[in-house]
Enzyme design. Sequence first.
Site, short mmCIF file in Angstrom:
data_model
loop_
_atom_site.label_atom_id
_atom_site.label_comp_id
_atom_site.label_asym_id
_atom_site.label_seq_id
_atom_site.Cartn_x
_atom_site.Cartn_y
_atom_site.Cartn_z
N LYS A 13 -36.26 10.99 33.81
CA LYS A 13 -35.90 12.38 34.16
C LYS A 13 -36.43 13.36 33.10
CE LYS A 13 -31.48 11.43 34.13
NZ LYS A 13 -31.57 10.01 33.70
N ARG A 88 -23.29 14.87 37.44
CA ARG A 88 -23.28 13.42 37.27
C ARG A 88 -22.05 12.80 37.93
NH1 ARG A 88 -26.49 12.82 32.33
NH2 ARG A 88 -26.62 10.65 31.72
N ARG A 123 -37.62 3.03 23.66
CA ARG A 123 -37.78 4.49 23.49
C ARG A 123 -37.58 4.89 22.03
NH1 ARG A 123 -34.30 8.58 27.04
NH2 ARG A 123 -32.56 7.37 26.22
N ARG A 156 -32.35 6.49 19.69
CA ARG A 156 -31.07 7.13 20.01
C ARG A 156 -29.94 6.13 19.82
NH1 ARG A 156 -31.60 10.46 25.64
NH2 ARG A 156 -29.67 9.33 26.08
N ARG A 167 -24.21 2.24 30.20
CA ARG A 167 -24.61 3.50 30.82
C ARG A 167 -25.11 3.27 32.26
NH1 ARG A 167 -28.91 5.03 26.63
NH2 ARG A 167 -29.40 6.75 28.03
P1 AP5 Z 1 -36.86 9.34 29.68
O1 AP5 Z 1 -37.74 10.34 30.35
O2 AP5 Z 1 -36.36 9.64 28.32
O3 AP5 Z 1 -35.66 8.91 30.67
P2 AP5 Z 1 -34.36 9.69 31.14
O4 AP5 Z 1 -34.17 9.40 32.60
O5 AP5 Z 1 -34.44 11.13 30.73
O6 AP5 Z 1 -33.29 8.88 30.30
P3 AP5 Z 1 -32.03 9.36 29.44
O7 AP5 Z 1 -31.58 8.14 28.67
O8 AP5 Z 1 -32.34 10.56 28.64
O9 AP5 Z 1 -31.04 9.67 30.57
P4 AP5 Z 1 -29.53 9.71 30.46
O10 AP5 Z 1 -29.21 10.28 31.78
O11 AP5 Z 1 -28.83 8.45 30.12
O12 AP5 Z 1 -29.28 10.57 29.14
P5 AP5 Z 1 -28.80 12.05 28.91
O13 AP5 Z 1 -29.53 12.51 27.72
O14 AP5 Z 1 -28.85 12.86 30.15
O15 AP5 Z 1 -37.67 7.96 29.65
C1 AP5 Z 1 -37.12 6.79 29.06
C2 AP5 Z 1 -38.22 5.98 28.35
O16 AP5 Z 1 -39.14 5.50 29.32
C3 AP5 Z 1 -39.06 6.81 27.35
O17 AP5 Z 1 -39.38 6.00 26.26
C4 AP5 Z 1 -40.33 7.18 28.14
O18 AP5 Z 1 -41.47 7.33 27.30
C5 AP5 Z 1 -40.48 5.98 29.07
N1 AP5 Z 1 -41.03 6.34 30.38
C6 AP5 Z 1 -40.78 7.45 31.13
N2 AP5 Z 1 -41.47 7.40 32.29
C7 AP5 Z 1 -42.17 6.22 32.28
C8 AP5 Z 1 -43.06 5.58 33.20
N3 AP5 Z 1 -43.38 6.12 34.38
N4 AP5 Z 1 -43.57 4.37 32.83
C9 AP5 Z 1 -43.25 3.79 31.65
N5 AP5 Z 1 -42.42 4.35 30.74
C10 AP5 Z 1 -41.88 5.54 31.06
O19 AP5 Z 1 -27.25 11.83 28.58
C11 AP5 Z 1 -26.83 11.18 27.41
C12 AP5 Z 1 -25.31 11.14 27.36
O20 AP5 Z 1 -24.79 12.50 27.35
C13 AP5 Z 1 -24.59 10.48 28.52
O21 AP5 Z 1 -24.52 9.08 28.36
C14 AP5 Z 1 -23.22 11.15 28.45
O22 AP5 Z 1 -22.44 10.61 27.42
C15 AP5 Z 1 -23.57 12.58 28.08
N6 AP5 Z 1 -23.79 13.45 29.26
C16 AP5 Z 1 -24.94 14.13 29.56
N7 AP5 Z 1 -24.80 14.82 30.71
C17 AP5 Z 1 -23.53 14.57 31.14
C18 AP5 Z 1 -22.80 14.99 32.29
N8 AP5 Z 1 -23.34 15.80 33.21
N9 AP5 Z 1 -21.54 14.53 32.43
C19 AP5 Z 1 -20.96 13.74 31.50
N10 AP5 Z 1 -21.60 13.29 30.39
C20 AP5 Z 1 -22.89 13.71 30.22
#
Ligand code: AP5
Length: 228
Positions: A13, A88, A123, A156, A167
């Site tokens: 994402k 979410r 990552r 991270r 997660r």
């Molecule tokens: P990346 O693009 O970083 O993936 P992502 O989907 O953004 O993953 P996140 O871990 O950031 O998502 P998340 O939803 O768990 O975390 P968030 O920060 O929102 O890609 C991942 C890896 O793959 C990278 O190394 C990249 O280079 C590689 N990659 C990408 N595309 C690729 C491809 N096509 N091929 C190969 N490799 C590829 O949330 C974190 C925490 O915050 C949550 O756990 C929660 O505690 C809290 N939080 C955030 N929002 C909320 C909410 N709305 N409600 C409650 N808690 C929340």
Amino acid sequence: MHLMLLGCPGAGKGTQSKFIQEKFHLSQVSTGDMLRAAIRANTPLGQKVKVIMDEGRLVSDDIMIQLVKTRIKEPDCAKGFLLDGFPRTIPQAEALREQDIHLDYIIEINVPDEELIRRLSGRRIHPGSGRVYHLLYHPPKAEGLDDITGEPLVQRPDDSEETIRQRITIYHQQTEPLINYYKQQQELNGTKYRRVSGLGTEEEVRDRIFSILAATAREKESGRSFNR
Ligand code: AP5
């Protein structure tokens, strides 16, 4: 345009948000980035959410809804925004609806769980800018260092294998119900729900998403000339 990217942790994402933001000039609203910034700045919010995030649990709906409500009122969001990581849960989605925020598109990026674990455990990020790398799929030019600043990359705290699995489980339990929720919204108010495969290179996934968004832009344009 109001757009939301839905998908498991590690689906890509954040990676795809950057491409979409550049091409369509939308403001990115990433709740994960906002919370991590609060932790870095050691604000009261940051202190409250740090342990929850490190353990891979979800922050409470009340906190998240308030955070996003405030963010999308900022002037840069007036031209359109891209939600990454919100909503979410069903209560978060309902809160948007109660605010009369209509989402034009929900794009779900679908990646099998085992690939998510490979992506997240490899990552590395540059804490200052949020730039994202992967040890195999998107390595930095110099090992362990950011391409632009040369500063060290870090893992991270929630990217340990145990926390990644937690997660992913939470996603399936609490976030996946949004798929049916938005399929129903598609019938009711025209929000478009589309699923794309997140497998393949970053650019291949980008092109799948762009072709969906370009088709809508064309539909809007032809609707406009028809009405002229
Ligand atoms: P990346 O693009 O970083 O993936 P992502 O989907 O953004 O993953 P996140 O871990 O950031 O998502 P998340 O939803 O768990 O975390 P968030 O920060 O929102 O890609 C991942 C890896 O793959 C990278 O190394 C990249 O280079 C590689 N990659 C990408 N595309 C690729 C491809 N096509 N091929 C190969 N490799 C590829 O949330 C974190 C925490 O915050 C949550 O756990 C929660 O505690 C809290 N939080 C955030 N929002 C909320 C909410 N709305 N409600 C409650 N808690 C929340």
